[in-house]
Design a protein around this motif. Structure first.
Motif, PDB file in Angstrom:
ATOM      1  N   LYS A 188       0.836  -1.202   0.000  1.00  0.00           N
ATOM      2  CA  LYS A 188       0.000   0.000   0.000  1.00  0.00           C
ATOM      3  C   LYS A 188       0.873   1.256   0.000  1.00  0.00           C
ATOM      4  N   VAL A 203       3.643   6.393  -8.120  1.00  0.00           N
ATOM      5  CA  VAL A 203       2.964   7.371  -8.951  1.00  0.00           C
ATOM      6  C   VAL A 203       3.941   8.489  -9.318  1.00  0.00           C
ATOM      7  N   GLU A 240      -7.468  -4.350  -5.514  1.00  0.00           N
ATOM      8  CA  GLU A 240      -6.993  -3.027  -5.910  1.00  0.00           C
ATOM      9  C   GLU A 240      -7.263  -2.748  -7.391  1.00  0.00           C
ATOM     10  N   ARG A 289      -3.018  10.822  -0.064  1.00  0.00           N
ATOM     11  CA  ARG A 289      -3.650   9.937  -1.054  1.00  0.00           C
ATOM     12  C   ARG A 289      -4.051  10.634  -2.358  1.00  0.00           C
ATOM     13  N   ARG A 291      -2.320  11.561  -4.928  1.00  0.00           N
ATOM     14  CA  ARG A 291      -1.720  11.001  -6.140  1.00  0.00           C
ATOM     15  C   ARG A 291      -2.332   9.647  -6.496  1.00  0.00           C
ATOM     16  N   GLU A 292      -2.634   8.845  -5.460  1.00  0.00           N
ATOM     17  CA  GLU A 292      -3.293   7.559  -5.759  1.00  0.00           C
ATOM     18  C   GLU A 292      -4.682   7.796  -6.348  1.00  0.00           C
ATOM     19  N   GLU A 293      -5.394   8.757  -5.741  1.00  0.00           N
ATOM     20  CA  GLU A 293      -6.730   9.072  -6.247  1.00  0.00           C
ATOM     21  C   GLU A 293      -6.646   9.533  -7.700  1.00  0.00           C
ATOM     22  N   ARG A 309      -6.200   6.549 -10.021  1.00  0.00           N
ATOM     23  CA  ARG A 309      -7.469   5.810 -10.128  1.00  0.00           C
ATOM     24  C   ARG A 309      -8.446   6.560 -11.026  1.00  0.00           C
ATOM     25  N   ALA A 317       2.482   1.660  -3.505  1.00  0.00           N
ATOM     26  CA  ALA A 317       1.587   2.126  -4.564  1.00  0.00           C
ATOM     27  C   ALA A 317       1.639   3.634  -4.661  1.00  0.00           C
ATOM     28  N   LYS A 318       1.822   4.286  -3.505  1.00  0.00           N
ATOM     29  CA  LYS A 318       1.874   5.737  -3.483  1.00  0.00           C
ATOM     30  C   LYS A 318       3.153   6.232  -4.157  1.00  0.00           C
TER      31      LYS A 318
END
Lengths: 161, 199
Positions: free
Chosen positions: A36, A43, B67, A124, A126-128, A131, A39-40
């Protein structure tokens, strides 16, 4: 993307598998680090700029505006709008981002982060952004899924100006 | 979901055996991962120090599945042979090339790829099947073609897999990526993809 089909002859596998031999083949996240968290960090600035460009395009399409109308309202050139929407390698001018934020009614900070003009601090975001970009396709009108992604993303980047 | 007929080499008979490449990882595949792949990995890792464990020993494919499933830009693949799961891969289609010759062009980026524990000489010698990496790279290249990306792909290789991507697949090494835990980054150009498909 569905219906992808591999159609190689058996001989191809014979030759290729001989080249592979006993090699290891893993690719992706290394051990010892929570996925998790990774993943950040995966990006990149390009990824968030893609999201920024997609957001700008969807925002005006949601209003039924073309690029010229948005440019006129934000007091920018149409070419600049199109460059922001289509070229993630182009670094927008901070002034342009401030003007767009004013038109969108959003705080400029998350948009400046997305555009890669300031260091990311919003949790979050950058993750958003990734997505959001991944769920949005370039079609003429917003479909339900795009609208859902768009509204969720507006909510994610909305904060008091 | 589309199924392609592919081949793996079975060590026991040294013959190519027909297998299936599925362009979607389903709950059934994840159940197979949980029922055989994961226990085999845990059994091998038990009592070993971190440096002796496979580099992907901690990967939780169920978590990864949750995910990527809701996202349009992700594609998942599974290889099944003789009723057991042999390999898994997740790829995305919204990242850009870094290599100068194709800088900025869209690529298929391999987020994660792994072969089952029994197909790794490090864990089982001889491995049950060989060729999972070849099939997965072929799948990524084919997806890239289907998307109009002309076979361009990119990935961050785990350290022990670098020779496979550099030498067997003929990909270009772009150096260690500090933004990606110092993993070596590789890209395949459209010309390299063409050679890969023809060999």
């Amino acid at each position: 993307m569905k219906n992808m089909k591999l159609d190689y002859p058996k001989k191809w596998y014979e030759n290729r598998i001989a080249l592979e031999g006993d090699a290891e083949i893993g690719a992706g996240t290394p051990p010892g680090i929570q996925a998790k968290t990774l993943a950040k960090s995966n990006v990149t600035r390009i990824d968030t700029r893609i999201a920024f460009g997609t957001f700008v395009a969807l925002w005006r399409r949601n209003r039924g505006w073309d690029a010229a109308k948005l440019a006129e309202t934000a007091e920018l050139d149409t070419e600049e709008i199109l460059e922001i929407e289509r070229d993630p390698h182009c670094e927008p001018e901070p002034d342009a981002v401030y003007k767009l934020a004013r038109v969108f009614g959003l705080s400029p900070k998350p948009l400046l982060e997305l555009a890669g003009l300031i260091e990311p601090t919003t949790p979050r975001l950058r993750e958003e952004a990734v997505r959001f970009a991944a769920r949005s396709e370039s079609v003429a009108a917003l479909n339900d899924r795009e609208r859902e992604a768009f509204e969720a993303f507006v909510s994610a980047i909305s904060e008091p100006a | 979901m589309t199924e392609s007929r592919v081949f793996l080499r079975k060590s026991e008979t040294n013959e190519l055996v027909e297998s299936s490449l599925l362009d979607e990882v389903t709950d059934h595949h994840l159940a197979m991962w949980n029922g055989s792949w994961r226990p085999a990995m845990e059994a091998y890792c038990a009592g070993r120090v971190l440096r002796d464990k496979p580099e992907d020993h901690h990967w939780d494919w169920k978590w990864k599945a949750n995910e990527w499933r809701p996202l349009l830009g992700y594609h998942s693949f599974a290889i099944v042979c003789e009723n057991d799961l042999q390999g898994l891969m997740v790829a995305s289609d919204f990242k850009s090339a870094r290599l100068q010759a194709q800088f900025g062009k869209p690529i298929v980026y391999v987020e994660f790829v792994a072969t089952a524990p029994w197909n790794r000489p490090e864990l089982q010698n001889p491995p049950r099947y060989r060729g999972v990496g070849t099939v997965m790279v072929a799948a990524a290249v084919e997806l890239s073609w289907d998307l109009g990306y002309r076979g361009r792909i990119g990935l961050h290789s785990l350290p022990k897999a670098e020779p496979f991507y550099r030498e067997s697949c003929g990909m270009t090494e772009l150096g260690k990526d500090a933004a990606h835990q110092n993993l070596m980054y590789y890209e395949m150009t459209d010309n390299q993809a063409e050679r890969f498909r023809q060999k």
